[in-house]
Design an enzyme around this catalytic site. Structure first.
Site, PDB file in Angstrom:
ATOM      1  N   ARG A  35       0.399 -42.337  25.076  1.00  0.00           N
ATOM      2  CA  ARG A  35       1.517 -42.075  24.167  1.00  0.00           C
ATOM      3  C   ARG A  35       1.245 -42.602  22.755  1.00  0.00           C
ATOM      4  O   ARG A  35       1.686 -42.010  21.780  1.00  0.00           O
ATOM      5  CB  ARG A  35       2.800 -42.692  24.714  1.00  0.00           C
ATOM      6  CG  ARG A  35       3.369 -41.849  25.843  1.00  0.00           C
ATOM      7  CD  ARG A  35       4.744 -42.316  26.217  1.00  0.00           C
ATOM      8  NE  ARG A  35       5.410 -41.307  27.014  1.00  0.00           N
ATOM      9  CZ  ARG A  35       6.235 -41.575  28.007  1.00  0.00           C
ATOM     10  NH1 ARG A  35       6.498 -42.827  28.331  1.00  0.00           N
ATOM     11  NH2 ARG A  35       6.813 -40.597  28.669  1.00  0.00           N
ATOM     12  N   LYS A 201      14.269 -33.558  45.043  1.00  0.00           N
ATOM     13  CA  LYS A 201      15.656 -33.119  45.225  1.00  0.00           C
ATOM     14  C   LYS A 201      16.027 -31.797  44.569  1.00  0.00           C
ATOM     15  O   LYS A 201      15.692 -31.558  43.413  1.00  0.00           O
ATOM     16  CB  LYS A 201      16.574 -34.180  44.643  1.00  0.00           C
ATOM     17  CG  LYS A 201      16.589 -35.461  45.433  1.00  0.00           C
ATOM     18  CD  LYS A 201      17.736 -36.276  44.920  1.00  0.00           C
ATOM     19  CE  LYS A 201      17.738 -37.683  45.438  1.00  0.00           C
ATOM     20  NZ  LYS A 201      18.409 -38.544  44.461  1.00  0.00           N
ATOM     21  N   GLY A 351       7.676 -35.834  34.957  1.00  0.00           N
ATOM     22  CA  GLY A 351       6.870 -37.053  34.930  1.00  0.00           C
ATOM     23  C   GLY A 351       5.888 -37.160  36.084  1.00  0.00           C
ATOM     24  O   GLY A 351       4.688 -37.407  35.877  1.00  0.00           O
ATOM     25  N   GLY A 374      12.112 -35.762  31.410  1.00  0.00           N
ATOM     26  CA  GLY A 374      13.519 -35.362  31.286  1.00  0.00           C
ATOM     27  C   GLY A 374      13.766 -34.441  30.107  1.00  0.00           C
ATOM     28  O   GLY A 374      14.539 -33.483  30.207  1.00  0.00           O
TER      29      GLY A 374
HETATM   30  P1  ADP Z   1       8.989 -34.688  38.476  1.00  0.00           P
HETATM   31  O1  ADP Z   1       9.042 -36.150  38.066  1.00  0.00           O
HETATM   32  O2  ADP Z   1       7.649 -34.081  38.205  1.00  0.00           O
HETATM   33  O3  ADP Z   1      10.137 -33.891  37.921  1.00  0.00           O
HETATM   34  P2  ADP Z   1      10.329 -35.242  40.970  1.00  0.00           P
HETATM   35  O4  ADP Z   1      10.703 -36.575  40.458  1.00  0.00           O
HETATM   36  O5  ADP Z   1      11.382 -34.209  41.130  1.00  0.00           O
HETATM   37  O6  ADP Z   1       9.133 -34.633  40.092  1.00  0.00           O
HETATM   38  O7  ADP Z   1       9.656 -35.364  42.409  1.00  0.00           O
HETATM   39  C1  ADP Z   1       8.568 -36.199  42.678  1.00  0.00           C
HETATM   40  C2  ADP Z   1       8.717 -36.880  44.004  1.00  0.00           C
HETATM   41  O8  ADP Z   1       8.969 -35.953  45.049  1.00  0.00           O
HETATM   42  C3  ADP Z   1       7.465 -37.607  44.399  1.00  0.00           C
HETATM   43  O9  ADP Z   1       7.712 -39.001  44.367  1.00  0.00           O
HETATM   44  C4  ADP Z   1       7.158 -37.096  45.810  1.00  0.00           C
HETATM   45  O10 ADP Z   1       6.782 -38.118  46.703  1.00  0.00           O
HETATM   46  C5  ADP Z   1       8.471 -36.505  46.236  1.00  0.00           C
HETATM   47  N1  ADP Z   1       8.289 -35.501  47.281  1.00  0.00           N
HETATM   48  C6  ADP Z   1       7.533 -34.385  47.240  1.00  0.00           C
HETATM   49  N2  ADP Z   1       7.562 -33.736  48.419  1.00  0.00           N
HETATM   50  C7  ADP Z   1       8.326 -34.455  49.247  1.00  0.00           C
HETATM   51  C8  ADP Z   1       8.735 -34.320  50.608  1.00  0.00           C
HETATM   52  N3  ADP Z   1       8.342 -33.298  51.334  1.00  0.00           N
HETATM   53  N4  ADP Z   1       9.552 -35.265  51.113  1.00  0.00           N
HETATM   54  C9  ADP Z   1       9.958 -36.300  50.367  1.00  0.00           C
HETATM   55  N5  ADP Z   1       9.612 -36.492  49.088  1.00  0.00           N
HETATM   56  C10 ADP Z   1       8.805 -35.590  48.528  1.00  0.00           C
HETATM   57 MG    MG Z   2      10.216 -37.773  38.785  1.00  0.00          MG
END
Ligand code: ADP
Ligand code: MG
Length: 394
Positions: A35, A201, A351, A374
């Site tokens: 960064r 989620k 992230g 975000g």
């Molecule tokens: P980003 O930060 O890229 O937007 P998220 O925060 O939405 O992504 O999701 C990342 C998390 O999702 C990771 O910590 C990963 O472990 C979790 N994850 C991915 N697949 C599964 C799964 N099948 N069950 C539980 N957690 C999961």
């Molecule tokens: Mg995340």
């Protein structure tokens, strides 16, 4: 196009640049200076043009007096001095006499970094709640304000929105680039346009899905969120992650976008989420009650590949599995590999997804990795980015 630093005559002017120096620091050592490096272009330009450069940034979250020691920007000033080959004067205050004196004594091309803007949060969250007087005070320290902190641009804080209200403002090169890249997804994207979604989620991403589904041709869903969709589609998902209250939303989407939404056909399951545990490959109609779905399987990757190879634009957010554990990282890595040979314009947001792509060694194979999790998702939800919105168009 928003006004940028290039639209102002900054010679001899006091230019406040809001950077994103929110870097991981352990025991005073910066663990990842990406960064800081990303901010150099704007700072170097300001110096070249003969500005007096006043830098502001937040670092971490400040809730107690003790947090101050952990989250001082002092190490950043040192790292920045080395990168710029110019002593960056660090003032361990966010306001007051010492700050004002130092600024008064600045010469052209000098650089000053003030202490972490969030130190002000100890006093009624003045920074994070955009205290009007604080924004006005910071604005009084400069002549022009440049926002180059993309990571916080969706927030209304005193150090971004608050200052912009009182000073001629523009964006820096980093913010300009981020917006230009993300607009490739929202302003006439080249079709076929494919969105790949994963992560934990559905509820985190509802507005994102709603907005992107309108323009995308295909939506490939993996990760934890796939299981709520699979449940909505009538499959037994055993002990996998499921957000029951989102099932109606998933059903509605599956109905509305039958031809667009592509769900996994096979997955990797285990009985516990830990390293070295016994894993099983299952078709989605074979999941047993005590099994947790933790990654997408090989056949799903083959299906996803067909859509990806056919696409001209791809946006990917959300890991395909619980990638922090090696046994469940193959789906995410496999997807990286498929992406690396795809001809589409490829943008990564989020992230954890950015971290996965970088750590797995595929950063060079995509066109853009957004630096703001975000902020990039908020932009793609079609929601106005508050601290950007206030900056005038050219
Ligand atoms: P980003 O930060 O890229 O937007 P998220 O925060 O939405 O992504 O999701 C990342 C998390 O999702 C990771 O910590 C990963 O472990 C979790 N994850 C991915 N697949 C599964 C799964 N099948 N069950 C539980 N957690 C999961
Ligand atoms: Mg995340």
């Amino acid at each position: 196009m928003k006004k940028t630093i290039k639209d102002y005559d900054i010679k001899g002017k006091k230019v406040i640049i809001r950077c994103d120096f929110n870097v991981p620091i352990e025991d005073g050592i910066i663990k990842d200076d990406n960064r800081i490096r990303q901010s150099l272009k704007t700072i170097r330009y300001a110096r070249k043009e003969g500005a007096k450069v006043i830098l502001l940034s937040h670092l971490g979250r400040i809730k107690t007096e003790e947090d101050k020691e952990k989250y001082t920007l002092k190490p950043v000033a040192e790292a920045l001095s080395k990168l710029l080959r110019k002593k960056v004067k660090f003032i361990n205050q966010t306001r007051g006499k010492e700050v004002e004196e130092a600024i008064k004594n600045m010469k052209e091309k000098d650089v000053i970094l003030l202490e972490n803007t969030r130190f002000e949060d100890l006093d009624k969250q003045k920074e994070s709640k955009n205290d009007k007087r604080l924004g006005k005070y910071w604005a009084s320290l400069g002549d022009i304000y440049i926002n180059d902190a993309f990571g916080t641009i969706h927030r209304s804080h005193a150090s971004n929105l608050g200052i912009s209200k009182h000073l001629k403002s523009g964006v820096g090169f980093l913010v300009e680039k981020e917006i230009k890249e993300l607009e490739k997804l929202t302003k006439n994207p080249k079709h076929p346009y494919t969105i790949i979604l994963g992560g934990s989620k559905v509820s985190d991403k509802i507005n994102l899905i709603k907005n992107l589904a309108k323009t995308a041709d295909y939506i490939l869903i993996g990760g934890g969120m796939a299981f709520t969709f699979l449940s909505a589609a009538g499959f037994n998902i055993g002990s996998s992650l499921c957000e029951k209250e989102e099932i109606p939303f998933c059903k509605e989407l599956l109905d509305k976008y039958q031809d667009k939404i592509i769900l996994p056909i096979d997955i990797i399951t285990a009985k516990e989420i830990k390293n070295g545990v016994k894993t099983k490959e299952r078709f989605v109609n074979e999941i047993e009650e005590d099994e947790i779905g933790l990654d997408i399987g090989k056949k799903t990757l083959e299906v996803f590949k067909q859509y990806i190879d056919d696409s001209k634009t791809i946006f990917w957010n959300g890991p395909m599995g619980y990638f922090e554990i090696k046994d469940f990282s193959k789906g995410t890595k496999g997807l990286c590999k498929i992406m690396s040979t795809a001809k589409a314009y490829k943008i990564i947001g989020g992230g954890d997804t950015a971290r996965a792509v970088i750590e797995m060694g595929f950063a060079k194979d995509v066109n853009h990795i957004s630096t703001g999790g975000g902020a990039s998702l908020t932009f793609l939800e079609g929601v106005k980015l508050k601290a950007l919105d206030i900056i005038n168009e050219k």
